[in-house]
Design a protein around this motif. Structure first.
Motif, PDB file in Angstrom:
ATOM      1  N   TYR A   1       8.711  -0.170  -1.221  1.00  0.00           N
ATOM      2  CA  TYR A   1       7.637   0.842  -2.034  1.00  0.00           C
ATOM      3  C   TYR A   1       8.677   2.146  -2.525  1.00  0.00           C
ATOM      4  O   TYR A   1       9.563   2.207  -1.947  1.00  0.00           O
ATOM      5  CB  TYR A   1       6.657   1.290  -1.472  1.00  0.00           C
ATOM      6  CG  TYR A   1       5.944   0.276  -0.565  1.00  0.00           C
ATOM      7  CD1 TYR A   1       5.162  -0.801  -1.341  1.00  0.00           C
ATOM      8  CD2 TYR A   1       5.719   0.143   0.866  1.00  0.00           C
ATOM      9  CE1 TYR A   1       4.553  -1.901  -0.679  1.00  0.00           C
ATOM     10  CE2 TYR A   1       5.188  -0.847   1.223  1.00  0.00           C
ATOM     11  CZ  TYR A   1       4.272  -1.999   0.653  1.00  0.00           C
ATOM     12  OH  TYR A   1       3.725  -3.155   1.199  1.00  0.00           O
TER      13      TYR A   1
ATOM     14  N   ASP B   1       6.524   7.019  -0.643  1.00  0.00           N
ATOM     15  CA  ASP B   1       5.637   7.839  -1.471  1.00  0.00           C
ATOM     16  C   ASP B   1       3.973   7.107  -1.618  1.00  0.00           C
ATOM     17  O   ASP B   1       4.008   6.343  -2.278  1.00  0.00           O
ATOM     18  CB  ASP B   1       6.147   7.934  -3.180  1.00  0.00           C
ATOM     19  CG  ASP B   1       5.087   8.728  -4.027  1.00  0.00           C
ATOM     20  OD1 ASP B   1       4.196   9.288  -3.501  1.00  0.00           O
ATOM     21  OD2 ASP B   1       5.653   8.761  -5.230  1.00  0.00           O
TER      22      ASP B   1
ATOM     23  N   THR C   1       1.516   8.155  -3.033  1.00  0.00           N
ATOM     24  CA  THR C   1       0.879   8.165  -4.207  1.00  0.00           C
ATOM     25  C   THR C   1       1.293   7.350  -5.045  1.00  0.00           C
ATOM     26  O   THR C   1       0.800   7.247  -6.365  1.00  0.00           O
ATOM     27  CB  THR C   1       1.109   9.898  -5.142  1.00  0.00           C
ATOM     28  OG1 THR C   1       2.265   9.852  -5.306  1.00  0.00           O
ATOM     29  CG2 THR C   1       0.673  10.814  -3.859  1.00  0.00           C
ATOM     30  N   SER C   2       2.272   6.558  -4.951  1.00  0.00           N
ATOM     31  CA  SER C   2       2.710   5.335  -5.726  1.00  0.00           C
ATOM     32  C   SER C   2       1.707   4.449  -6.011  1.00  0.00           C
ATOM     33  O   SER C   2       0.997   4.103  -5.145  1.00  0.00           O
ATOM     34  CB  SER C   2       4.219   5.086  -5.426  1.00  0.00           C
ATOM     35  OG  SER C   2       4.012   4.158  -4.090  1.00  0.00           O
ATOM     36  N   ALA C   3       1.986   3.688  -7.019  1.00  0.00           N
ATOM     37  CA  ALA C   3       0.865   2.726  -7.395  1.00  0.00           C
ATOM     38  C   ALA C   3       1.197   1.379  -6.401  1.00  0.00           C
ATOM     39  O   ALA C   3       0.218   0.932  -5.753  1.00  0.00           O
ATOM     40  CB  ALA C   3       0.890   2.089  -8.643  1.00  0.00           C
ATOM     41  N   ALA C   4       2.583   1.232  -6.205  1.00  0.00           N
ATOM     42  CA  ALA C   4       2.707   0.060  -5.276  1.00  0.00           C
ATOM     43  C   ALA C   4       2.148   0.198  -4.060  1.00  0.00           C
ATOM     44  O   ALA C   4       1.863  -0.609  -3.166  1.00  0.00           O
ATOM     45  CB  ALA C   4       4.294  -0.081  -5.234  1.00  0.00           C
TER      46      ALA C   4
ATOM     47  N   THR D   1      -0.139   2.280  -2.771  1.00  0.00           N
ATOM     48  CA  THR D   1      -1.898   2.238  -2.603  1.00  0.00           C
ATOM     49  C   THR D   1      -2.220   1.001  -2.974  1.00  0.00           C
ATOM     50  O   THR D   1      -3.334   0.896  -2.294  1.00  0.00           O
ATOM     51  CB  THR D   1      -2.187   3.487  -3.748  1.00  0.00           C
ATOM     52  OG1 THR D   1      -1.785   3.101  -5.183  1.00  0.00           O
ATOM     53  CG2 THR D   1      -1.852   5.051  -3.426  1.00  0.00           C
ATOM     54  N   ALA D   2      -1.674   0.310  -3.791  1.00  0.00           N
ATOM     55  CA  ALA D   2      -2.255  -0.903  -3.905  1.00  0.00           C
ATOM     56  C   ALA D   2      -2.019  -2.056  -2.655  1.00  0.00           C
ATOM     57  O   ALA D   2      -2.873  -2.693  -2.138  1.00  0.00           O
ATOM     58  CB  ALA D   2      -1.502  -1.581  -5.220  1.00  0.00           C
TER      59      ALA D   2
END
Ligand SMILES: [Zn+2]
Length: 116
Positions: free
Chosen positions: A10, A92, A94-97, A99-100
């Motif tokens: 990530y 991170d 807050t990164s999309a990867a 959180t997903a």
């Protein structure tokens, strides 16, 4: 001094990857430098590549990892077993990867562990 996985799974945080996670004597509770502990929020198991996965849940494989979902610090299980673990990376959160992957893990955890 920190080392990161060869291929971080990530995006990494720009925040400092500092502090040490402490495991108590019976190994039941771990406390992250961010304040999260095993009794506040679940730590997330990760496989040997650092990818969060329910498959690694409860694993005692020293080559696998544990992620703090609050701050994104990544620990090697082998280090946690020693009682004091320095994070090897910091994702991170807050990164999309990230959180997903966390959402996917939580869906799996909460649909297969109804009795908790
Ligand atoms: Zn943390």
């Amino acid at each position: 001094m920190t080392t990161t996985p060869a291929q971080p799974i990530y995006p990494l945080a720009s925040l400092p990857n500092d502090g040490v996670a402490i495991t108590d004597e019976d190994g039941e509770n771990q406390t992250c430098p961010c304040g999260n502990d095993s009794q506040a929020a679940d730590w997330v198991p990760a496989d040997t590549t650092g990818a969060m996965t329910f498959e690694a849940s409860g694993s005692s494989n020293p080559a696998e990892h544990t992620v703090c979902p609050e701050c994104g610090r990544l620990y090697r299980n082998a280090d946690l077993f020693t009682g004091a673990a320095a994070p090897i990376a910091r994702y991170d959160v807050t990164s999309a990867a990230f959180t997903a992957a966390l959402a996917q893990y939580n869906r799996y955890a909460f649909t297969t562990k109804e009795s908790r």
